[in-house]
Design a protein around this motif. Sequence first.
Motif, PDB file in Angstrom:
ATOM      1  N   PHE A  91      17.419  70.621  50.000  1.00 64.36           N
ATOM      2  CA  PHE A  91      18.225  71.838  50.074  1.00 64.36           C
ATOM      3  C   PHE A  91      17.451  73.017  50.666  1.00 64.36           C
ATOM      4  CE2 PHE A  91      19.891  75.790  48.193  1.00 64.36           C
ATOM      5  CZ  PHE A  91      21.201  75.736  48.649  1.00 64.36           C
ATOM      6  N   ALA A  92      16.306  73.383  50.055  1.00 67.14           N
ATOM      7  CA  ALA A  92      15.588  74.580  50.522  1.00 67.14           C
ATOM      8  C   ALA A  92      14.199  74.627  49.912  1.00 67.14           C
ATOM      9  CB  ALA A  92      16.368  75.841  50.130  1.00 67.14           C
ATOM     10  N   ASP A  93      13.469  75.665  50.274  1.00 70.21           N
ATOM     11  CA  ASP A  93      12.197  75.930  49.612  1.00 70.21           C
ATOM     12  C   ASP A  93      12.455  76.908  48.468  1.00 70.21           C
ATOM     13  OD1 ASP A  93       9.417  75.740  49.205  1.00 70.21           O
ATOM     14  OD2 ASP A  93       9.117  77.647  50.243  1.00 70.21           O
ATOM     15  N   ASP A  94      11.570  76.906  47.486  1.00 74.73           N
ATOM     16  CA  ASP A  94      11.670  77.822  46.353  1.00 74.73           C
ATOM     17  C   ASP A  94      10.319  78.487  46.165  1.00 74.73           C
ATOM     18  OD1 ASP A  94      11.991  79.163  43.996  1.00 74.73           O
ATOM     19  OD2 ASP A  94      12.852  77.496  42.877  1.00 74.73           O
ATOM     20  N   ALA A  95      10.251  79.787  46.423  1.00 77.10           N
ATOM     21  CA  ALA A  95       8.981  80.511  46.352  1.00 77.10           C
ATOM     22  C   ALA A  95       8.471  80.681  44.928  1.00 77.10           C
ATOM     23  CB  ALA A  95       9.137  81.882  47.008  1.00 77.10           C
ATOM     24  N   ALA A  96       9.304  80.374  43.920  1.00 75.15           N
ATOM     25  CA  ALA A  96       8.847  80.477  42.535  1.00 75.15           C
ATOM     26  C   ALA A  96       7.839  79.381  42.195  1.00 75.15           C
ATOM     27  CB  ALA A  96      10.029  80.408  41.574  1.00 75.15           C
ATOM     28  N   VAL A 111      -1.815  70.489  44.052  1.00 77.75           N
ATOM     29  CA  VAL A 111      -1.750  71.655  43.173  1.00 77.75           C
ATOM     30  C   VAL A 111      -0.326  72.184  43.076  1.00 77.75           C
ATOM     31  CG1 VAL A 111      -2.681  73.963  42.709  1.00 77.75           C
ATOM     32  CG2 VAL A 111      -4.095  72.267  43.884  1.00 77.75           C
ATOM     33  N   LEU A 112       0.072  72.534  41.859  1.00 79.46           N
ATOM     34  CA  LEU A 112       1.375  73.144  41.601  1.00 79.46           C
ATOM     35  C   LEU A 112       1.161  74.412  40.776  1.00 79.46           C
ATOM     36  CD1 LEU A 112       3.272  69.920  40.473  1.00 79.46           C
ATOM     37  CD2 LEU A 112       3.645  71.156  42.621  1.00 79.46           C
ATOM     38  N   GLY A 113       2.055  75.370  40.939  1.00 86.19           N
ATOM     39  CA  GLY A 113       1.964  76.583  40.134  1.00 86.19           C
ATOM     40  C   GLY A 113       3.267  77.354  40.145  1.00 86.19           C
ATOM     41  N   THR A 114       3.612  77.952  39.022  1.00 87.01           N
ATOM     42  CA  THR A 114       4.760  78.856  38.993  1.00 87.01           C
ATOM     43  C   THR A 114       4.238  80.273  39.178  1.00 87.01           C
ATOM     44  OG1 THR A 114       4.634  78.556  36.582  1.00 87.01           O
ATOM     45  CG2 THR A 114       6.491  77.568  37.715  1.00 87.01           C
ATOM     46  N   GLU A 115       4.759  80.954  40.168  1.00 86.96           N
ATOM     47  CA  GLU A 115       4.246  82.271  40.573  1.00 86.96           C
ATOM     48  C   GLU A 115       5.263  83.366  40.276  1.00 86.96           C
ATOM     49  OE1 GLU A 115       2.112  85.413  42.065  1.00 86.96           O
ATOM     50  OE2 GLU A 115       1.430  83.401  41.527  1.00 86.96           O
ATOM     51  N   LYS A 116       4.838  84.350  39.483  1.00 90.56           N
ATOM     52  CA  LYS A 116       5.728  85.464  39.124  1.00 90.56           C
ATOM     53  C   LYS A 116       5.721  86.589  40.146  1.00 90.56           C
ATOM     54  CE  LYS A 116       5.771  85.245  34.071  1.00 90.56           C
ATOM     55  NZ  LYS A 116       5.387  85.975  32.847  1.00 90.56           N
ATOM     56  N   GLY A 117       4.604  86.756  40.871  1.00 89.39           N
ATOM     57  CA  GLY A 117       4.460  87.920  41.737  1.00 89.39           C
ATOM     58  C   GLY A 117       3.825  89.071  40.972  1.00 89.39           C
ATOM     59  N   ARG A 118       3.316  90.053  41.731  1.00 89.12           N
ATOM     60  CA  ARG A 118       2.580  91.141  41.081  1.00 89.12           C
ATOM     61  C   ARG A 118       3.273  92.495  41.207  1.00 89.12           C
ATOM     62  NH1 ARG A 118      -1.918  91.099  38.804  1.00 89.12           N
ATOM     63  NH2 ARG A 118      -2.514  89.069  39.604  1.00 89.12           N
ATOM     64  N   GLY A 129       9.101  84.153  38.986  1.00 93.15           N
ATOM     65  CA  GLY A 129       8.563  82.902  38.461  1.00 93.15           C
ATOM     66  C   GLY A 129       9.598  81.965  37.877  1.00 93.15           C
ATOM     67  N   MET A 130      10.885  82.282  38.039  1.00 90.69           N
ATOM     68  CA  MET A 130      11.951  81.432  37.498  1.00 90.69           C
ATOM     69  C   MET A 130      12.472  80.512  38.602  1.00 90.69           C
ATOM     70  SD  MET A 130      14.013  84.063  34.995  1.00 90.69           S
ATOM     71  CE  MET A 130      14.424  85.207  36.323  1.00 90.69           C
ATOM     72  N   ALA A 131      12.093  79.259  38.514  1.00 84.55           N
ATOM     73  CA  ALA A 131      12.422  78.313  39.588  1.00 84.55           C
ATOM     74  C   ALA A 131      13.872  77.856  39.529  1.00 84.55           C
ATOM     75  CB  ALA A 131      11.501  77.104  39.505  1.00 84.55           C
ATOM     76  N   ARG A 132      14.388  77.540  40.711  1.00 83.81           N
ATOM     77  CA  ARG A 132      15.705  76.925  40.866  1.00 83.81           C
ATOM     78  C   ARG A 132      15.521  75.414  41.030  1.00 83.81           C
ATOM     79  NH1 ARG A 132      15.756  81.925  43.602  1.00 83.81           N
ATOM     80  NH2 ARG A 132      17.549  83.266  43.085  1.00 83.81           N
ATOM     81  N   PRO A 133      16.601  74.646  41.087  1.00 81.75           N
ATOM     82  CA  PRO A 133      16.463  73.187  41.198  1.00 81.75           C
ATOM     83  C   PRO A 133      15.559  72.741  42.344  1.00 81.75           C
ATOM     84  CG  PRO A 133      18.727  73.736  40.723  1.00 81.75           C
ATOM     85  CD  PRO A 133      18.017  75.035  40.964  1.00 81.75           C
ATOM     86  N   GLU A 134      15.645  73.438  43.487  1.00 80.27           N
ATOM     87  CA  GLU A 134      14.816  73.036  44.619  1.00 80.27           C
ATOM     88  C   GLU A 134      13.324  73.205  44.339  1.00 80.27           C
ATOM     89  OE1 GLU A 134      17.093  76.882  45.641  1.00 80.27           O
ATOM     90  OE2 GLU A 134      17.495  74.927  44.716  1.00 80.27           O
ATOM     91  N   GLY A 135      12.981  74.131  43.444  1.00 79.35           N
ATOM     92  CA  GLY A 135      11.580  74.296  43.058  1.00 79.35           C
ATOM     93  C   GLY A 135      11.071  73.093  42.294  1.00 79.35           C
ATOM     94  N   TYR A 136      11.881  72.604  41.357  1.00 76.07           N
ATOM     95  CA  TYR A 136      11.480  71.438  40.569  1.00 76.07           C
ATOM     96  C   TYR A 136      11.516  70.164  41.408  1.00 76.07           C
ATOM     97  CZ  TYR A 136      11.856  74.822  36.886  1.00 76.07           C
ATOM     98  OH  TYR A 136      11.684  75.942  36.126  1.00 76.07           O
ATOM     99  N   ARG A 137      12.433  70.121  42.369  1.00 80.59           N
ATOM    100  CA  ARG A 137      12.455  68.957  43.261  1.00 80.59           C
ATOM    101  C   ARG A 137      11.250  68.982  44.220  1.00 80.59           C
ATOM    102  NH1 ARG A 137      18.657  69.901  43.269  1.00 80.59           N
ATOM    103  NH2 ARG A 137      19.283  68.424  41.657  1.00 80.59           N
ATOM    104  N   LYS A 138      10.815  70.168  44.568  1.00 83.79           N
ATOM    105  CA  LYS A 138       9.584  70.275  45.361  1.00 83.79           C
ATOM    106  C   LYS A 138       8.392  69.790  44.536  1.00 83.79           C
ATOM    107  CE  LYS A 138       7.935  74.453  46.351  1.00 83.79           C
ATOM    108  NZ  LYS A 138       7.665  75.726  47.078  1.00 83.79           N
TER     109      LYS A 138
END
Length: 318
Positions: A91-96, A111-118, A129-138
């Motif tokens: 579907f897409a990329d997920d920056a989270a 390497v994997l990481g959930t990123e909140k931003g500063r 830092g709240m991932a969507r389905p595409e984030g978990y599929r990535k």
Amino acid sequence: MRHFLEFEKPIAELEGKIEELRRATDAGGIDVAEEVGKLRDKAEALLRQTYAKLTPWQKALVARHPERPKAADYIRGLIEEWTPLAGDRAFADDAAVLAGLGRFRGRAVAVLGTEKGRDTESRVKHNFGMARPEGYRKAKRIMELAGRFGLPIISFVDTAGAFPGIEAEARGQAEAIARSIEAGLDAPVPFVATIIGEGGSGGAIALAAADRVLMLEHAIYSVISPEGCASILWRDAANAPQAAEALRLTAEDLRKLALIDAIIPEPLGGAHRDHAMILAAVSRQVWDCLEPLMALDGATLRARRREKFLEMGRTGVV
């Protein structure tokens, strides 16, 4: 300028006085070194005293501190030859969710990481830092890639939870999280996860179904946020401190419950006060966990990992 939490006000006042004296010295050449030294000692003692008896709610506030190192900081500081990988191929990329390949202490890793931003811009970009389905599929794609090429997996978890929007549910949020957890449990390679800030619900465990789960001293890890729990039980998020107490979300509680494997001590006053020190501590602890795991074959790793998570429901500890 340093950001102080509500319970740190007395410390903030002392450090403010120290800064005023320093400015006065720079401006007028007045020697106030002795006075500054006394105030510094007093501030350090107060900081030590305050952080020695943090409540679960105060730990939650420290875990969310805006100056605390984020996943991108750990990747930048610990991973060499970093090559980011994007997209879930569906579907897409997920920056989270940050994902990629690199070298950790000379060893090729995934390497994997959930990123909140500063700041505001980066927080919006990474959806806090709240991932969507595409984030978990990535994440699932990267874990499967790691298994295919024999690369150990390292993850840095810092999320309040998965994105709760309608569009995420429409695209299969629960299924995507479950598949990511499944990929972690099934990976035939060593997997070490570190909770660096917030570990919220399935959104966290999706990147933490690992052989070894580490947790920073002032991080939190729970099925729901204190505010969310309070809103459900008391219909009032103001009861969050009470909920935090009941949830047993601190590193100390989770270690006693055998839900994590080790606690990484933070610098006095929290990880945000000394990024270099906490990065070095995380590097040492992750490597100490990863090195012996690399001697095990895939079947053994999977069997032990499966048993580790099944055992969590058998302890009977409450």
